[in-house]
Design an enzyme around this catalytic site. Structure first.
Site, PDB file in Angstrom:
ATOM      1  N   ASP A 111       0.840  -1.190   0.000  1.00  0.00           N
ATOM      2  CA  ASP A 111       0.000   0.000   0.000  1.00  0.00           C
ATOM      3  C   ASP A 111       0.879   1.246   0.000  1.00  0.00           C
ATOM      4  OD1 ASP A 111      -2.542   1.188   0.107  1.00  0.00           O
ATOM      5  OD2 ASP A 111      -3.230  -0.374   1.483  1.00  0.00           O
ATOM      6  N   TRP A 145      -3.349   3.174  -5.982  1.00  0.00           N
ATOM      7  CA  TRP A 145      -4.663   3.674  -6.391  1.00  0.00           C
ATOM      8  C   TRP A 145      -4.621   4.600  -7.613  1.00  0.00           C
ATOM      9  CZ3 TRP A 145      -2.181   5.891  -2.109  1.00  0.00           C
ATOM     10  CH2 TRP A 145      -2.177   5.117  -0.951  1.00  0.00           C
ATOM     11  N   GLY A 146      -3.804   4.255  -8.608  1.00  0.00           N
ATOM     12  CA  GLY A 146      -3.783   5.061  -9.832  1.00  0.00           C
ATOM     13  C   GLY A 146      -3.059   6.391  -9.714  1.00  0.00           C
ATOM     14  N   ASP A 156     -10.379   2.835  -3.133  1.00  0.00           N
ATOM     15  CA  ASP A 156     -11.051   1.597  -2.732  1.00  0.00           C
ATOM     16  C   ASP A 156     -12.471   1.453  -3.280  1.00  0.00           C
ATOM     17  OD1 ASP A 156      -8.741   1.487  -1.316  1.00  0.00           O
ATOM     18  OD2 ASP A 156      -9.681   1.157   0.632  1.00  0.00           O
TER      19      ASP A 156
HETATM   20  C1  GLA Z   1      -6.006   0.920   1.596  1.00  0.00           C
HETATM   21  C2  GLA Z   1      -6.157  -0.102   0.472  1.00  0.00           C
HETATM   22  C3  GLA Z   1      -7.222  -1.119   0.855  1.00  0.00           C
HETATM   23  C4  GLA Z   1      -6.870  -1.767   2.172  1.00  0.00           C
HETATM   24  C5  GLA Z   1      -6.677  -0.704   3.241  1.00  0.00           C
HETATM   25  C6  GLA Z   1      -6.141  -1.273   4.533  1.00  0.00           C
HETATM   26  O1  GLA Z   1      -7.123   1.723   1.713  1.00  0.00           O
HETATM   27  O2  GLA Z   1      -6.491   0.539  -0.729  1.00  0.00           O
HETATM   28  O3  GLA Z   1      -7.365  -2.072  -0.164  1.00  0.00           O
HETATM   29  O4  GLA Z   1      -5.706  -2.525   2.015  1.00  0.00           O
HETATM   30  O5  GLA Z   1      -5.751   0.276   2.814  1.00  0.00           O
HETATM   31  O6  GLA Z   1      -6.016  -0.288   5.529  1.00  0.00           O
END
Ligand code: GLA
Length: 632
Positions: free
Chosen positions: A190, A256-257, A277
Site C-alpha cells: 500500500d 490507487w492510480g 477503494d
Molecule cells: C487501503 C487499500 C485497501 C486496504 C486498506 C487497509 O485503503 O487501498 O485495499 O488494504 O488500505 O487499511
C-alpha cells in the site's frame, strides 16, 4: 517510459513550467519487451483477501475458516489459490532488531517462541491445504489504518518508532522475513505512508507518528515525486527477486492510480490498483470499473490492471441483488482483473458460491491469451465489452449501467465478425444457446450484464487486428506531455467522506493514453474524414511493443487523427522488427488521407510501432494506426 523528471516538493515551483516530452532516444526501438516478466502472474491472480470481509477485525480463525471453505466449496478447484491477510495483522516493530512482531492475540499460532513471532505455522497450514499465502505492508513507515485513523483496535501499538511497521527503511529486512522466513507467496504494498503522513496529519501533530513529507499528492501530479515513488517500489521488486530464488511471488502495487503509476507500474509489479477503494455500492463499483475499462493496452500476461477486490456478497451485491452481483463478477472477469473474493465465506449461500465459482466466467478471466476486454460500445448507459480468446473466438458482455430496462442491439461489427455469417452465442449465466446474422436485439434488465461466448466468421480472416490482442501490446512510450486525470471515470460519492466536500473531481492520471478502437481522448478513430472502427489510437512521440511471433506481416492505414489540433505539425510512422526499421510513412499533416503502411515482419518476435512528431506543436497530437493488423 516518459522520463518524468518531476520535481520534489521543494523544487516543484521552480520546475513547473518545463515541458515534458519523450526525447528521440526514448522512441528508438529496443527489439525487446520491456514490461515486467518477474513474479507469478501469467494469468490474473485468484483468491481471497480479508479486507472487504473484515476490515481490521481479522484473526487466524477467520482466515483459516475462509481457506477451508475455499477448499470444501470447490472454489480452489475453480482456481482460487491465494489467501491474503490485509491490514491489521501487526503488533509493532521490535526497535532493537527491526524485526516485525505479529499480533499473537489474534494470530495465536504466530507465538512460536518467547522472543519472536512467526507466520510460518500459518503459511505451512495454508500450503498444506494446497493454497498460497499473501501478506500486506505499506511502502511508507506507517499503514493506511494508521494514516487515516481507521481500525484503531488492531493498529500497531507502542512508541512512535515501534509503530513504524511499513517497509520504509526496512525493505530488504521485511521482504526477507515475509518471503524467506515466513514463506509468503504474495505481497500487497500500500502507499498511505507516503501519502498522508505530512505535517497536517492530526496524529503526526500529536507526536504519535513521525512526519514524512508526502511523495504522493493525490490531487497534483506536479507535486508528486514520481521518480521517488517509482524508486521505492523498484526496491521492493528487487528484494522480492532476491528473497524468492524460485521466483514464486506475486507483487501487488496499491497506490490507487496515483503518481502516474499506469505508465510505470507494469515495469515493476504484477498487478496495480487503478483507483481508490471499492465499496459495496453500485456507483462505487462503476467508479472502479471505469478506472480500468479503457486501459486494455496497459495489461498483459504478467501485468494486470487491478480495479480492487470483489465485493460480491455485500451491500448492493448481496443475496437480494443477484443481478448486481453477477454484473460485478462478469465485468471483473472480462477485464482480466484479479479475482480476489472479499466476503466472509462462512456466510456464503450456494447462489453466491455459484456466482464466484462460475467456471465459464472464470475461464474468460483465465484465458491464456491475456486479452483484457475492449469496449466495443461505450456510453454512460450501456457498454459492450469484447474479449478475444486464445482459440480465436470471442466473449461479449452487454452491461446495463442504469436502473431501468434497456433494449440494446449487438452487431457483427461489435464482434469484428462478418455481417453475413452466422454468429453462435452461448449465454454463460444461463447456458442457453442461440445464433444470429447481422444483428441481434436484447433487453437488459436494470444493472444486468449478459455474457456470451460468440463464434462467427472473422471479418479479418487469417490475421488479427491489434485491437483484438491487447495482451500482446506494451505501451512503452505513450507520448503524453503532462499526465492528466481521467475525466471519463464515474465520479461516485466516496462513502468514507460522504458529501462533506463540494463533489468528486476527476482523478487518476492516464487521460490521453493509448487506446484500442478509440482515439486517445475517446473520439472515433478518423483520418481525413475516413472512420476506422478498428485500430490503435495513440499520441505522437509514442512507441508500442507488439509481440509478433506467429505472424509474418504488419499492415495499417496511418495518419494524423482528425481529433487533433490544426497546428501545421507533421508526424511520421515507423515499423520495426526486432529493432530493425522495416518501413516508414512520409511526414504527414492533419487532413492528409490515411496511407497504407504494410511491411514484411519476417516473423519478428517484437514489432515496434513508433510515431515521431516534428516538435512543431504545443499540444499532444493524436495519431491513428487504422485497421492495424498482424497477418500470416
Ligand atoms: C487501503 C487499500 C485497501 C486496504 C486498506 C487497509 O485503503 O487501498 O485495499 O488494504 O488500505 O487499511
Amino acid at each position: 517510459m516518459i522520463r518524468l523528471h518531476l520535481p520534489t516538493l521543494a523544487a516543484a515551483c521552480a520546475l513547473a513550467a518545463l515541458p515534458f516530452s519523450a526525447g528521440a532516444d526514448e522512441l528508438d526501438p529496443t527489439g525487446e519487451w520491456s514490461a515486467y516478466g518477474g513474479g507469478q502472474a501469467p494469468l490474473p491472480p485468484m483468491g481471497w483477501n480479508s479486507w472487504n470481509a473484515f476490515y481490521h477485525d481479522i484473526d487466524e480463525e477467520k482466515v483459516l475458516a475462509s481457506a477451508q471453505i475455499i477448499l470444501d466449496s470447490g472454489l480452489a478447484d475453480a482456481g482460487y489459490r491465494y489467501v491474503n491477510i490485509d491490514d491489521g495483522w501487526w503488533l509493532k516493530r521490535d526497535t532493537d532488531t527491526g524485526r516485525m512482531v505479529i499480533r499473537t492475540a489474534t494470530f495465536p499460532s504466530a507465538a512460536t517462541d518467547s522472543d519472536r513471532t512467526s507466520f510460518r505455522p500459518l503459511t505451512d497450514r495454508l500450503h498444506a491445504m494446497g493454497l498460497k499465502a499473501g501478506i500486506y505492508s505499506d511502502i511508507g513507515r506507517n499503514s493506511c489504518g494508521q494514516t487515516f485513523g481507521h481500525g484503531n483496535a488492531n493498529n500497531p501499538a507502542g512508541t512512535a518508532a515501534e509503530r513504524e511497521v511499513g517497509l520504509y527503511d526496512h525493505i530488504d529486512q521485511d521482504i526477507a522475513l515475509y518471503f524467506g522466513e515466513w514463506g509468503f507467496d504474495y505481497i500487497k504494498v500500500d502507499g498511505c505512508g507516503i501519502r498522508g503522513m505530512g505535517a497536517d496529519n492530526p496524529n503526526v501533530q500529536k507526536g504519535i507518528y513521525r512526519e514524512v513529507t508526502p511523495l504522493i499528492d493525490f490531487d497534483s501530479i506536479a507535486k508528486t515525486d514520481v521518480p521517488a515513488v517509482k524508486d521505492l517500489f523498484a526496491q521492493v521488486g528487487q528484494a522480492l527477486v532476491k528473497h524468492n530464488p524460485d521466483g514464486d511471488f506475486l507483487y501487488s502495487l496499491c497506490i490507487w492510480g496515483s503518481a502516474n503509476v499506469r505508465s510505470w507500474g507494469k515495469e515493476y509489479g504484477n498487478i496495480s490498483r487503478t483507483s481508490e477503494d471499492i465499496a459495496p455500492y453500485w456507483g462505487r463499483m462503476l467508479h472502479n470499473l471505469d478506472s480500468a475499462s479503457r486501459r486494455a493496452l496497459y495489461a498483459q500476461p504478467g501485468n494486470w490492471n487491478d480495479p480492487d477486490m470483489l465485493f460480491v456478497g455485500t451491500g448492493d451485491f448481496d443475496t437480494d441483488h443477484p443481478a448486481e452481483a453477477r454484473s460485478h463478477f462478469s465485468l471483473w472477469a472480462m477485464l482480466n482483473a484479479p479475482l480476489i473474493i472479499g466476503y466472509d465465506l462462512r456466510k456464503a449461500t450456494p447462489e453466491q458460491l455459484a456466482i464466484l465459482g462460475n467456471r465459464e466466467l472464470i475461464a474468460l478471466n483465465q484465458d491464456p491469451a491475456g486479452n483484457q476486454a475492449v469496449l466495443a460500445y461505450d456510453t454512460e448507459d450501456v457498454q459492450f465489452f469484447v474479449k478475444t480468446l486464445a482459440d480465436g473466438t470471442k466473449a461479449v458482455a452487454l452491461f446495463n449501467r442504469t436502473a431501468t430496462q434497456m433494449p440494446v442491439t449487438l452487431t457483427a461489427d461489435h464482434l469484428k465478425y462478418a455481417a453475413d455469417g452466422q454468429i453462435a452465442l452461448t449465454d454463460l449465466w444461463s447456458g442457453e444457446a442461440s445464433s444470429f446474422t447481422g444483428e441481434q436485439e436484447f433487453t437488459l434488465a436494470p444493472h444486468e450484464t449478459r455474457v456470451f461466448r460468440a463464434a462467427g466468421t472473422r471479418a479479418l480472416p487469417g490475421g488479427m487486428y491489434l485491437s483484438e490482442m491487447p495482451g500482446r501490446i506494451n505501451v512503452a512510450e505513450e507520448g503524453i506531455d503532462f499526465p492528466e486525470p481521467d475525466p471519463m471515470i464515474h465520479r461516485a460519492i466516496v462513502p468514507w467522506q460522504n458529501t462533506r466536500s463540494n463533489g468528486e473531481r476527476p482523478r487518476y492520471t492516464g487521460w490521453g493514453g493509448a487506446r484500442a478502437d478509440s482515439s486517445p481522448y475517446g473520439q472515433m478513430l478518423r483520418v481525413a474524414d475516413r472512420e476506422f472502427l478498428t485500430g490503435i489510437g495513440v499520441l505522437a512521440n509514442s512507441r508500442l511493443e507488439v509481440r509478433g511471433d506467429g505472424f509474418r506481416r504488419f499492415s495499417a492505414m496511418v495518419g494524423r487523427d482528425d481529433s487533433g489540433p490544426d497546428d501545421g505539425s507533421r508526424v511520421r510512422f515507423e515499423v520495426y522488427g526486432d529493432g530493425k526499421l522495416l518501413g516508414a510513412s512520409e511526414w504527414m499533416g492533419l487532413a492528409e488521407p490515411a496511407k497504407p503502411l504494410s511491411v514484411d515482419t519476417g516473423g519478428a518476435a517484437i514489432v515496434e510501432l513508433v510515431v515521431r512528431g516534428d516538435g512543431k506543436t504545443a499540444r499532444p497530437v493524436p495519431v491513428t494506426w487504422g485497421d492495424a493488423a498482424l497477418l500470416p
